[in-house]
Design a protein around this motif. Structure first.
Motif, PDB file in Angstrom:
ATOM      1  N   CYS A 135       3.410  -1.750  -3.575  1.00  0.00           N
ATOM      2  CA  CYS A 135       3.380  -0.164  -4.023  1.00  0.00           C
ATOM      3  C   CYS A 135       2.596   0.086  -5.455  1.00  0.00           C
ATOM      4  O   CYS A 135       3.232  -0.704  -6.218  1.00  0.00           O
ATOM      5  CB  CYS A 135       4.686   0.434  -3.916  1.00  0.00           C
ATOM      6  SG  CYS A 135       4.577   2.248  -4.306  1.00  0.00           S
ATOM      7  N   TRP A 189       5.832   2.013   4.342  1.00  0.00           N
ATOM      8  CA  TRP A 189       4.338   2.392   3.949  1.00  0.00           C
ATOM      9  C   TRP A 189       3.897   3.648   4.315  1.00  0.00           C
ATOM     10  O   TRP A 189       3.895   3.865   5.682  1.00  0.00           O
ATOM     11  CB  TRP A 189       3.641   1.174   4.394  1.00  0.00           C
ATOM     12  CG  TRP A 189       4.042  -0.223   3.461  1.00  0.00           C
ATOM     13  CD1 TRP A 189       4.552  -1.420   4.513  1.00  0.00           C
ATOM     14  CD2 TRP A 189       4.091  -0.513   2.546  1.00  0.00           C
ATOM     15  NE1 TRP A 189       4.938  -2.238   3.700  1.00  0.00           N
ATOM     16  CE2 TRP A 189       4.479  -1.867   2.273  1.00  0.00           C
ATOM     17  CE3 TRP A 189       3.430  -0.137   1.221  1.00  0.00           C
ATOM     18  CZ2 TRP A 189       4.493  -2.678   1.139  1.00  0.00           C
ATOM     19  CZ3 TRP A 189       3.607  -0.647  -0.076  1.00  0.00           C
ATOM     20  CH2 TRP A 189       4.151  -1.982   0.049  1.00  0.00           C
ATOM     21  N   CYS A 220       4.576   3.099  -0.946  1.00  0.00           N
ATOM     22  CA  CYS A 220       5.808   3.247  -0.412  1.00  0.00           C
ATOM     23  C   CYS A 220       6.084   4.770   0.024  1.00  0.00           C
ATOM     24  O   CYS A 220       5.693   5.675  -0.661  1.00  0.00           O
ATOM     25  CB  CYS A 220       6.917   2.319  -0.891  1.00  0.00           C
ATOM     26  SG  CYS A 220       7.559   3.160  -2.326  1.00  0.00           S
ATOM     27  N   THR A 221       6.788   4.929   1.116  1.00  0.00           N
ATOM     28  CA  THR A 221       7.159   6.321   1.433  1.00  0.00           C
ATOM     29  C   THR A 221       8.271   6.950   0.485  1.00  0.00           C
ATOM     30  O   THR A 221       8.164   8.107   0.162  1.00  0.00           O
ATOM     31  CB  THR A 221       8.067   6.228   2.449  1.00  0.00           C
ATOM     32  OG1 THR A 221       9.081   5.333   2.494  1.00  0.00           O
ATOM     33  CG2 THR A 221       7.056   5.998   3.739  1.00  0.00           C
ATOM     34  N   THR A 233       7.946  -4.183  -2.372  1.00  0.00           N
ATOM     35  CA  THR A 233       7.065  -4.736  -1.441  1.00  0.00           C
ATOM     36  C   THR A 233       7.912  -4.843  -0.133  1.00  0.00           C
ATOM     37  O   THR A 233       8.997  -4.421  -0.148  1.00  0.00           O
ATOM     38  CB  THR A 233       6.904  -6.458  -1.850  1.00  0.00           C
ATOM     39  OG1 THR A 233       8.292  -7.025  -1.899  1.00  0.00           O
ATOM     40  CG2 THR A 233       6.237  -6.531  -3.104  1.00  0.00           C
ATOM     41  N   GLN A 234       7.554  -5.537   1.050  1.00  0.00           N
ATOM     42  CA  GLN A 234       8.264  -5.469   2.260  1.00  0.00           C
ATOM     43  C   GLN A 234       9.611  -6.300   1.968  1.00  0.00           C
ATOM     44  O   GLN A 234      10.450  -6.059   2.788  1.00  0.00           O
ATOM     45  CB  GLN A 234       7.478  -5.857   3.387  1.00  0.00           C
ATOM     46  CG  GLN A 234       7.058  -7.364   3.360  1.00  0.00           C
ATOM     47  CD  GLN A 234       6.172  -7.812   4.337  1.00  0.00           C
ATOM     48  OE1 GLN A 234       5.673  -7.104   5.052  1.00  0.00           O
ATOM     49  NE2 GLN A 234       5.981  -9.212   4.646  1.00  0.00           N
ATOM     50  N   ALA A 238      12.255  -3.432  -0.717  1.00  0.00           N
ATOM     51  CA  ALA A 238      12.072  -2.344  -0.501  1.00  0.00           C
ATOM     52  C   ALA A 238      13.091  -1.577  -1.606  1.00  0.00           C
ATOM     53  O   ALA A 238      14.017  -1.671  -2.075  1.00  0.00           O
ATOM     54  CB  ALA A 238      12.322  -1.891   0.963  1.00  0.00           C
ATOM     55  N   ALA A 265       1.106  -6.988  -0.425  1.00  0.00           N
ATOM     56  CA  ALA A 265       1.208  -5.500  -0.143  1.00  0.00           C
ATOM     57  C   ALA A 265       2.252  -5.251  -1.403  1.00  0.00           C
ATOM     58  O   ALA A 265       3.366  -5.574  -1.127  1.00  0.00           O
ATOM     59  CB  ALA A 265       1.456  -5.142   1.180  1.00  0.00           C
ATOM     60  N   CYS A 274      12.640   2.163   2.042  1.00  0.00           N
ATOM     61  CA  CYS A 274      11.353   2.767   2.309  1.00  0.00           C
ATOM     62  C   CYS A 274      10.422   1.896   3.091  1.00  0.00           C
ATOM     63  O   CYS A 274      10.798   0.890   3.660  1.00  0.00           O
ATOM     64  CB  CYS A 274      10.761   2.705   0.787  1.00  0.00           C
ATOM     65  SG  CYS A 274      10.088   1.127   0.141  1.00  0.00           S
ATOM     66  N   GLU A 284       0.987   4.595   2.949  1.00  0.00           N
ATOM     67  CA  GLU A 284      -0.384   4.161   2.808  1.00  0.00           C
ATOM     68  C   GLU A 284      -0.501   2.850   2.569  1.00  0.00           C
ATOM     69  O   GLU A 284       0.693   2.191   2.122  1.00  0.00           O
ATOM     70  CB  GLU A 284      -1.058   4.791   1.668  1.00  0.00           C
ATOM     71  CG  GLU A 284      -1.234   6.219   1.680  1.00  0.00           C
ATOM     72  CD  GLU A 284      -1.810   6.912   0.334  1.00  0.00           C
ATOM     73  OE1 GLU A 284      -2.582   6.058  -0.198  1.00  0.00           O
ATOM     74  OE2 GLU A 284      -1.680   8.159   0.125  1.00  0.00           O
ATOM     75  N   ASP A 285      -1.407   1.962   2.457  1.00  0.00           N
ATOM     76  CA  ASP A 285      -1.564   0.496   2.514  1.00  0.00           C
ATOM     77  C   ASP A 285      -0.801   0.029   1.096  1.00  0.00           C
ATOM     78  O   ASP A 285      -0.310  -0.927   1.036  1.00  0.00           O
ATOM     79  CB  ASP A 285      -2.884  -0.354   2.313  1.00  0.00           C
ATOM     80  CG  ASP A 285      -3.617   0.050   3.781  1.00  0.00           C
ATOM     81  OD1 ASP A 285      -2.719   0.266   4.677  1.00  0.00           O
ATOM     82  OD2 ASP A 285      -5.074  -0.230   3.737  1.00  0.00           O
ATOM     83  N   ASP A 286      -0.919   1.032  -0.031  1.00  0.00           N
ATOM     84  CA  ASP A 286      -0.427   0.457  -1.222  1.00  0.00           C
ATOM     85  C   ASP A 286       0.336   1.574  -1.810  1.00  0.00           C
ATOM     86  O   ASP A 286       0.487   1.727  -3.107  1.00  0.00           O
ATOM     87  CB  ASP A 286      -1.540  -0.001  -2.137  1.00  0.00           C
ATOM     88  CG  ASP A 286      -2.354   1.313  -2.570  1.00  0.00           C
ATOM     89  OD1 ASP A 286      -2.312   2.325  -1.881  1.00  0.00           O
ATOM     90  OD2 ASP A 286      -3.152   1.127  -3.453  1.00  0.00           O
TER      91      ASP A 286
END
Length: 146
Positions: free
Chosen positions: A94, A114, A120-121, A100-101, A104, A92, A112, A116-118
């Motif tokens: 952005c 998620w 980031c906020t 990534t997780q 971030a 996953a 940040c 959406e799936d791809d």
């Protein structure tokens, strides 16, 4: 993810560099090329070729780049595996800043999540980020512009 193909390793590096606020020239000024020294123009071209997946990325270069801007080495490896094995699901990431997780975006003590799936906020909340970091901005439908 919205796109049919996973992000390439070079694109991942380019977006992480841009998210760190660095231009290719900034990195070229700071990275050493040993044992074969290069002039600045050649270093810029070499780095661009890596980011465009034209030139191979060596482990020593990846280590040197990671000292200049943050990126997740495990994600980079996973993306390289996806190139050789398209059936392998990509990590996953952005689509704008390539966070990534495990890597971030940070805003003070906040990180940040998620949107959406791809996406980031941080990128979802700040559409100017995409333009400022030379990434494809999301259009009204949330798809990355081509």
């Amino acid at each position: 993810m919205h796109s049919s193909a996973p992000m390439s390793p070079g694109t991942y590096l380019a977006r992480r560099r841009a998210a760190a606020g660095l231009e290719v020239e900034d990195v070229a000024l700071r990275i050493e090329t040993t044992p074969y020294p290069m002039n600045l123009r050649d270093r810029v071209a070499w780095l661009r070729n890596i980011e465009q997946d034209v030139s191979p990325l060596t482990i020593s270069t990846a280590v040197a780049l990671q000292q200049l801007y943050p990126f997740d080495g495990e994600v980079l490896i996973q993306l390289c595996v996806c190139v050789d094995n398209p059936a392998k699901p990509p990590p996953a990431i952005c689509r704008v800043c390539a966070c990534t997780q495990h890597d971030a975006c940070r805003n003070g003590d906040m990180t940040c999540g998620w949107a959406e799936d791809d996406l980031c906020t941080s990128c979802a909340e700040e559409p100017r980020f995409a333009t400022a970091h030379q990434c494809a901005p999301a259009d009204a439908a949330g798809q990355a512009a081509v």
